[in-house]
Write a protein that holds these residues in place. Structure first.
Motif, PDB file in Angstrom:
ATOM      1  N   TYR A   1      29.618 -12.950  38.563  1.00 53.28           N
ATOM      2  CA  TYR A   1      29.539 -14.475  37.580  1.00 53.28           C
ATOM      3  C   TYR A   1      29.476 -15.431  38.482  1.00 53.28           C
TER       4      TYR A   1
ATOM      5  N   THR B   1      30.094 -19.022  35.842  1.00 51.79           N
ATOM      6  CA  THR B   1      30.851 -20.029  35.653  1.00 51.79           C
ATOM      7  C   THR B   1      30.556 -19.675  34.337  1.00 51.79           C
ATOM      8  N   ALA B   2      31.792 -20.989  33.669  1.00 49.84           N
ATOM      9  CA  ALA B   2      30.881 -21.091  32.221  1.00 49.84           C
ATOM     10  C   ALA B   2      31.296 -22.557  31.992  1.00 49.84           C
ATOM     11  N   ARG B   3      30.496 -23.451  31.115  1.00 49.11           N
ATOM     12  CA  ARG B   3      30.642 -24.763  31.053  1.00 49.11           C
ATOM     13  C   ARG B   3      30.683 -24.598  28.670  1.00 49.11           C
TER      14      ARG B   3
ATOM     15  N   GLU C   1      28.840 -23.450  24.255  1.00 48.96           N
ATOM     16  CA  GLU C   1      28.787 -22.671  25.611  1.00 48.96           C
ATOM     17  C   GLU C   1      28.406 -21.808  25.932  1.00 48.96           C
TER      18      GLU C   1
ATOM     19  N   MET D   1      26.923 -19.852  30.055  1.00 51.79           N
ATOM     20  CA  MET D   1      27.944 -18.790  30.832  1.00 51.79           C
ATOM     21  C   MET D   1      26.717 -18.467  31.785  1.00 51.79           C
ATOM     22  N   THR D   2      26.774 -18.481  33.375  1.00 54.14           N
ATOM     23  CA  THR D   2      26.195 -18.100  33.862  1.00 54.14           C
ATOM     24  C   THR D   2      26.545 -16.377  35.032  1.00 54.14           C
TER      25      THR D   2
ATOM     26  N   CYS E   1      33.367 -16.466  22.858  1.00 51.28           N
ATOM     27  CA  CYS E   1      32.174 -16.599  23.471  1.00 51.28           C
ATOM     28  C   CYS E   1      32.931 -15.272  25.108  1.00 51.28           C
TER      29      CYS E   1
END
Length: 215
Positions: A23, A25-27, A121, A123-124, A184
């Protein structure tokens, strides 16, 4: 690697490959409605020749509460493939995207939508040592569980919007909210058997899932 090929390999004394995932990050974004969007310096994990970058993306126009399709998405200028999309309550689009991105530890993620979006949103996750063609996908517009076919030693990714908490069935990687409107979560797992893998949520949610076979 398909199951028949795996069986032949193991009969000859070889071992199946083992994929892995990380995992990143998230923005999140809240602002005036736009159709073109860009997030700079997004973490995409350790560079590797066989790295697949997976993006989970939710989009919402809170002005009209109408779902907006994401038409294109790039990761560091590389065009990504939309693996699957679902829509929650006719308002929130929920996607999984994938691209082979061998270099760099951060990248600009840019995407365009079919109409104005004022909240999103993303996420990567990075997947390593997996075949760069999706093994299987599955999704639901509103449920607490969605199963996807999963290969031994591959990777399963589950992403959901309006989750009421972290995703289950897979290892929860992140659970975030963006204001009061969109929540999410993303999770992933390396299956130890070939079969069906469930992705679960604490409340009815749009769930999308994809699996990848090991090299």
């Amino acid at each position: 690697m398909h199951d028949i090929a795996r069986t032949l390999l193991m009969a000859a004394g070889g071992q199946p490959g083992l994929a892995s995932r990380t995992y990143n990050t998230a923005r999140g974004y809240n602002s005036t409605g736009l159709t073109s969007h860009s997030e700079a310096a997004v973490s995409i994990g350790t560079a590797a020749a066989n790295r697949l970058v997976i993006v989970g993306l939710t989009t919402l126009d809170t002005a009209s509460y109408v779902s907006r399709n994401t038409d294109t998405l790039t990761i560091g200028g590389i065009s990504a493939t939309k693996l699957i999309t679902r829509t929650y309550s006719s308002s929130t689009a929920v996607d999984l995207w994938m691209a082979e991105v061998p270099t760099g530890t951060t990248a600009t993620i840019a995407f365009t939508t079919s109409g104005s979006v004022n909240q999103y949103e993303l996420m990567t996750l990075s997947v390593y040592d997996a075949i760069a063609t999706v093994y299987a996908t599955a999704g639901t517009n509103s449920s607490t569980s969605q199963s996807v076919s999963a290969p031994l030693n591959g990777v399963v990714v589950g992403f959901a919007a309006w989750t009421n908490g972290a995703v289950g069935g897979v290892t929860p990687d992140a659970n975030v909210s963006n204001g009061a409107n969109v929540a999410c979560a993303i999770g992933s797992k390396v299956p130890t058997v070939t079969g069906s893998q469930a992705v679960t949520t604490g409340g009815a949610a749009a769930i999308v899932a994809a699996s990848f076979a090991p090299l």
